[in-house]
Design a protein around this motif. Structure first.
Motif: not given
Length: 188
Positions: A163-169, A179-187
């Motif tokens: 349900e979410e993905f992130m940009l991670v070092e 964690e540099w960023g996190r975003w929710r997946l949505r339709d």
């Protein structure tokens, strides 16, 4: 989408250590299971116990090495990734692949994850001209030092709704993620 997608000099066999890397920290787009599920995976006999369950993840795309990625590159990647629109999808692993690395795998059962990766690539190409070559097969490494152990089918598949993905070092030698960023997946 522009071609070639990856630097031709960086092509490598699946599961091989990147030949282009000077050994610095790596930046990935990834999906992580919920903490409860990560603890279940961590209890598998094949899972390395020297890494905490919170570091278990399914990489979507390697962005690059921190030795050459700047803070401006990371900020640009975050801007472009924030525009990704994709519906939540099921990630399913039904086996442990053995060998040099022990990995959870779902064979060809994770088509939505592979399709999601194309959306991620499209977003990242808003800033990056090329990306390091990376094995697109959805997986979760559970031990980097498999020592040639055999794989096996799981008695019960491991699955979760991404349900979410992130940009991670992934900080090399420090057993931690930034964690540099996190975003929710949505339709929408």
């Amino acid at each position: 989408m522009r071609f070639p997608l990856f630097d031709l000099d960086t092509l490598q066999s699946p599961g091989a250590a990147p030949s282009w890397s000077p050994g610095g920290s790596k930046l990935y787009v990834m999906a992580k299971p919920a903490p409860e599920l990560a603890r279940v995976v961590h209890r598998l006999d094949e899972c390395a116990d020297h890494r905490p369950p919170a570091l278990l993840h399914s990489p979507i795309q390697l962005v690059g090495d921190r030795s050459w990625l700047t803070d401006a590159d990371i900020a640009a990647a975050c801007r472009h990734l924030s525009r990704v629109r994709y519906a939540p999808f099921l990630m399913l692993f039904d086996r442990i692949e053995g060998g040099e690395r022990m990995m959870l795998s779902g064979g060809n059962r994770n088509c939505a994850a592979q399709d999601f990766r194309l959306a991620i690539l499209d977003a990242l190409f808003g800033h990056f001209e090329r990306l390091p070559a990376y094995d697109a097969t959805p997986h979760m490494t559970i031990d980097d030092h498999g020592r040639g152990r055999p794989g096996r089918l799981l008695d019960q598949p491991i699955a979760w709704l991404v349900e979410e993905f992130m940009l991670v070092e992934s900080v090399q030698g420090d057993t931690r993620h930034v964690e540099w960023g996190r975003w929710r997946l949505r339709d929408d």
